[in-house]
Scaffold this motif. Structure first.
Motif, short mmCIF file in Angstrom:
data_model
loop_
_atom_site.label_atom_id
_atom_site.label_comp_id
_atom_site.label_asym_id
_atom_site.label_seq_id
_atom_site.Cartn_x
_atom_site.Cartn_y
_atom_site.Cartn_z
N THR A 35 0.78 -1.24 0.00
CA THR A 35 0.00 0.00 0.00
C THR A 35 0.81 1.29 0.00
N ASP A 36 2.10 1.24 0.25
CA ASP A 36 2.84 2.49 0.40
C ASP A 36 4.16 2.44 -0.36
N VAL A 37 4.11 2.77 -1.64
CA VAL A 37 5.28 2.69 -2.50
C VAL A 37 6.38 3.64 -2.04
N MET A 38 6.04 4.86 -1.67
CA MET A 38 7.06 5.82 -1.25
C MET A 38 7.79 5.32 0.00
N PHE A 39 7.08 4.73 0.93
CA PHE A 39 7.72 4.17 2.11
C PHE A 39 8.69 3.08 1.70
N LYS A 40 8.27 2.21 0.78
CA LYS A 40 9.14 1.13 0.34
C LYS A 40 10.39 1.66 -0.33
N LEU A 41 10.24 2.66 -1.17
CA LEU A 41 11.40 3.22 -1.86
C LEU A 41 12.37 3.82 -0.85
N SER A 42 11.85 4.56 0.13
CA SER A 42 12.71 5.13 1.16
C SER A 42 13.39 4.04 1.97
N LEU A 43 12.62 3.03 2.33
CA LEU A 43 13.16 1.92 3.10
C LEU A 43 14.24 1.20 2.32
N LEU A 44 14.03 0.99 1.01
CA LEU A 44 15.03 0.33 0.20
C LEU A 44 16.34 1.10 0.17
N LEU A 45 16.24 2.43 0.10
CA LEU A 45 17.46 3.23 0.12
C LEU A 45 18.20 3.06 1.44
N LEU A 46 17.46 2.97 2.54
CA LEU A 46 18.09 2.83 3.85
C LEU A 46 18.69 1.45 4.07
N ILE A 47 18.01 0.41 3.58
CA ILE A 47 18.47 -0.94 3.89
C ILE A 47 19.34 -1.55 2.81
N SER A 48 19.46 -0.93 1.64
CA SER A 48 20.19 -1.57 0.54
C SER A 48 21.63 -1.89 0.93
N SER A 49 22.32 -0.96 1.56
CA SER A 49 23.71 -1.24 1.93
C SER A 49 23.76 -2.32 3.01
N HIS A 50 22.80 -2.32 3.92
CA HIS A 50 22.74 -3.36 4.95
C HIS A 50 22.51 -4.73 4.32
N LEU A 51 21.60 -4.81 3.36
CA LEU A 51 21.30 -6.09 2.72
C LEU A 51 22.52 -6.65 2.01
N VAL A 52 23.21 -5.80 1.28
CA VAL A 52 24.40 -6.26 0.57
C VAL A 52 25.46 -6.69 1.57
N ALA A 53 25.69 -5.88 2.60
CA ALA A 53 26.71 -6.19 3.60
C ALA A 53 26.38 -7.47 4.37
N SER A 54 25.10 -7.73 4.60
CA SER A 54 24.72 -8.90 5.39
C SER A 54 24.52 -10.15 4.53
N GLY A 55 24.67 -10.02 3.21
CA GLY A 55 24.52 -11.19 2.34
C GLY A 55 23.08 -11.51 2.01
N LYS A 56 22.13 -10.62 2.33
CA LYS A 56 20.72 -10.88 2.03
C LYS A 56 20.34 -10.42 0.63
N ALA A 57 21.21 -9.76 -0.05
CA ALA A 57 21.05 -9.42 -1.45
C ALA A 57 22.45 -9.33 -2.03
N GLU A 58 22.56 -9.57 -3.31
CA GLU A 58 23.87 -9.60 -3.93
C GLU A 58 24.06 -8.36 -4.79
N MET A 59 25.08 -7.58 -4.50
CA MET A 59 25.40 -6.39 -5.28
C MET A 59 26.05 -6.81 -6.58
N VAL A 60 25.51 -6.38 -7.68
CA VAL A 60 26.03 -6.68 -9.00
C VAL A 60 26.06 -5.38 -9.77
N LYS A 61 27.24 -4.87 -10.04
CA LYS A 61 27.39 -3.60 -10.75
C LYS A 61 26.65 -2.50 -10.00
N ASN A 62 25.69 -1.82 -10.63
CA ASN A 62 24.99 -0.72 -9.96
C ASN A 62 23.59 -1.14 -9.48
#
Length: 189
Positions: A21-48
Motif C-alpha cells: 500500500t505504500d510505494v514511497m515508504f518502500k522506496l525510502s526503506l530500500l534506500l536505507l536498507i540496501s547497503s545493509h542487505l548487501v553487507a549482510s549477504g541478504k542481497a547480492e550487489m552486482v554492478k549498480n
C-alpha cells in the motif's frame, strides 16, 4: 476499511517485509536498507544494482508491477556474466528447499520470472515474434540470451514470457504469461 487496495505483504530480499500500500515508504526503506542487505549477504550487489526476490507466486504482469513497487524492475540479463550472477543468486534461494515460497511442489521446481516477453504477446499468433526486455521505460533489445536446451519453443502456441527454472540450471525458458511463480528483481543503487 475504506481502502480497497490489496493489503497483503510481499516478502522481498530474504524476509524483509513490505506492504503493497505504500510505494514511497518502500522506496525510502530500500534506500536505507540496501547497503545493509548487501553487507549482510541478504542481497547480492552486482554492478549498480542488486538482485532480490519477490516471495509471492504471481503472473508475469503482476511480477512486473511488484518489482516496480519495490523500487526496481524485473531482471534483465544482458551478458554472460549477468546470467551467471543471476543463476548463483537463484541457487541461494533454491538452497532453502521446500521451505522457500518459490518452490512449486506439484512440479518440484523453483521458477522465477524475468523481464523477457515476446513482442505482441497480447495479439494472436505471437510465437514467431522476437523476445525483448520489457522495462518501465519501454522495450530493450536482447543482446544476449542463455536459453535452456530446445528453447524457446512456444509450446502450445501460448508461451510469451520468460522465466529461469532450476531444472535447466536457471537458464532462460519461454512459458505462459499466466503461470504462477516468484519474481527475480533488479534494484538499482
Amino acid at each position: 476499511m475504506g481502502n480497497s487496495k490489496d493489503q497483503s505483504d510481499v516478502t522481498l530480499f530474504n524476509n524483509q517485509r513490505f506492504r503493497d500500500t505504500d510505494v514511497m515508504f518502500k522506496l525510502s526503506l530500500l534506500l536505507l536498507i540496501s547497503s545493509h542487505l548487501v553487507a549482510s549477504g541478504k542481497a547480492e550487489m552486482v554492478k549498480n544494482y542488486f538482485y532480490g526476490i519477490v516471495h509471492k507466486q504471481v503472473e508475469w504482469k503482476d511480477a512486473f508491477t511488484l518489482c516496480q513497487d519495490a523500487g526496481g524492475i524485473l531482471a534483465t540479463i544482458m551478458s554472460p556474466d549477468e546470467s551467471q550472477e543471476a543463476r548463483e543468486f537463484l541457487y541461494t534461494e533454491k538452497a532453502k528447499g521446500s521451505k522457500s515460497p518459490c518452490f512449486i511442489p506439484r512440479i518440484s521446481e523453483f521458477q522465477f520470472w524475468i523481464a523477457g516477453q515476446r513482442r505482441g504477446v497480447d495479439q494472436p499468433n505471437f510465437c514467431s515474434r522476437p523476445f525483448f526486455w520489457k522495462t518501465p521505460e519501454g522495450e530493450l533489445y536482447m543482446p544476449f540470451t542463455d536459453w535452456s536446451t530446445g528453447q524457446p519453443d512456444c509450446s502450445g502456441g501460448n508461451e510469451g514470457c520468460l522465466q529461469m527454472t532450476d531444472v535447466s540450471g536457471f537458464k532462460m525458458n519461454d512459458i505462459r504469461c499466466d503461470a504462477l511463480m516468484c519474481a527475480l528483481c533488479q534494484i538499482g543503487i
